[in-house]
Write an enzyme that holds these catalytic residues in place. Structure first.
Site, PDB file in Angstrom:
ATOM      1  N   LYS A   4       7.778  -2.560  -0.078  1.00 41.44           N
ATOM      2  CA  LYS A   4       6.721  -3.107  -0.935  1.00 41.44           C
ATOM      3  C   LYS A   4       5.939  -1.981  -1.598  1.00 41.44           C
ATOM      4  O   LYS A   4       5.493  -1.048  -0.937  1.00 41.44           O
ATOM      5  CB  LYS A   4       5.758  -3.972  -0.116  1.00 41.44           C
ATOM      6  N   LEU A   5       5.780  -2.118  -2.894  1.00 41.52           N
ATOM      7  CA  LEU A   5       5.021  -1.152  -3.687  1.00 41.52           C
ATOM      8  C   LEU A   5       4.071  -1.909  -4.607  1.00 41.52           C
ATOM      9  O   LEU A   5       4.407  -2.986  -5.108  1.00 41.52           O
ATOM     10  CB  LEU A   5       5.969  -0.309  -4.549  1.00 41.52           C
TER      11      LEU A   5
END
Length: 316
Positions: free
Chosen positions: A131-132
């Site tokens: 996740k970014l």
């Protein structure tokens, strides 16, 4: 058939939780975590062995105190992810430190480190989503990681510009937020009476879904951040929906028929030239809600990350 089972006919259901017992109860395909959920999970009795293993790992790795704290934080997120994967057949999303959201190189390095930590425990990268935050730097980091076979989940996504840039970068999955968009508009002008199909968060995800399907982008659309069951049901048919355990329980208890609301377009449109960085920044900046909520979301996750590190530091 309850609403949860009805929803699963059209949409892959993902648990937005770090609580293993809840995840087992609702049998989702995947699970998503974030610093806030990891912080909450760290206090659960069931996770104490994982917490102790984390501390032992950090001490063994050595280095400065700051290095040990960072290593402990990364290891805890992965330990919890590994435990969750015992209860879901699909993937778990593990988040990169939000404080790196404006540093492409550091996002890439942290993602590789998290994947390596999973692989040390026998978990293949095909079961992980990194996740970014959907900053320009986060999107470009994801583009690089996807080419290495590391699939990414771009989060804190509030604007159409963010979604389009992610699709153009070949990102595996995006998480457009519903509830936080609803919050922003509702605080300024209460949405009363409430009509789910007119909810700005629902409208945003529907627009993103339709655009990506019409233009034949392969990016998976996963609606996130729900406040009401009505928002979830209004997006039945979306590729995936990540749902809190509280709302999963509401769906589980209700038996009203679920109707499909979103379907892939049969039309095909030519993909436009990708947004340049200046175009992306301008288009995103034109959306006051998205600018506010992206900045706020990064700050909130950074605060929870710091709280988690403080908790670990006190034990090291």
């Amino acid at each position: 058939m309850n609403q949860l089972e009805g929803l699963k006919q059209f949409t892959t259901v993902v648990a937005d939780s770090g609580d293993i017992e809840s995840i087992r109860h609702y049998t989702p395909q995947d699970a998503t975590t974030n610093p806030s959920l990891i912080l909450k999970a760290a206090s659960l009795t069931a996770y104490q062995p994982l917490f102790e293993d984390t501390l032992a790992y950090a001490r063994k790795q050595g280095g400065t105190r700051e290095t040990q704290i960072i290593n402990a934080s990364d290891k805890l997120a992965v330990n919890i992810g590994v435990e969750i994967l015992k209860s879901v057949p699909g993937r778990v999303s593990t988040e990169v430190d939000a404080r790196l959201s404006f540093d492409r190189g550091m996002c890439v390095a942290k993602a590789r480190k998290l994947v390596a930590l999973y692989q040390e425990q026998g978990i293949d990268k095909s079961r992980i989503l990194i996740k970014l935050a959907s900053t320009w730097e986060g999107i470009k980091a994801a583009e690089e990681l996807e080419k290495e076979g590391i699939n990414c989940n771009l989060t804190l996504l509030f604007s159409f510009a963010q979604a389009r840039a992610c699709a153009e970068a070949g990102v595996y999955l995006i998480s457009p937020f519903v509830g936080r968009i609803y919050d922003w508009y509702n605080q300024r002008k209460p949405l009363d009476p409430y009509v789910a199909d007119e909810d700005p968060g629902v409208v945003s995800v529907r627009k993103i879904y339709d655009y990506c399907k019409q233009h034949r982008y392969q990016t998976v659309i996963m609606g996130a951040s729900f406040r009401k069951v009505e928002q979830i049901l209004a997006l039945a048919g979306c590729d995936r929906l990540t749902i809190s355990t509280t709302l999963l329980e509401e769906l589980h208890k209700a038996d009203t028929r679920v109707e499909r609301k979103l379907s892939p377009s049969t039309e095909g449109f030519h993909q436009p030239a990708p947004l340049s960085e200046p175009e992306f920044r301008w288009e995103h900046n034109q959306d006051a809600m998205a600018v506010d909520k992206l900045a706020e979301g990064i700050r909130q996750f950074a605060v929870d990350q710091q709280s988690l590190e403080d908790l670990l530091a006190a034990k090291l």
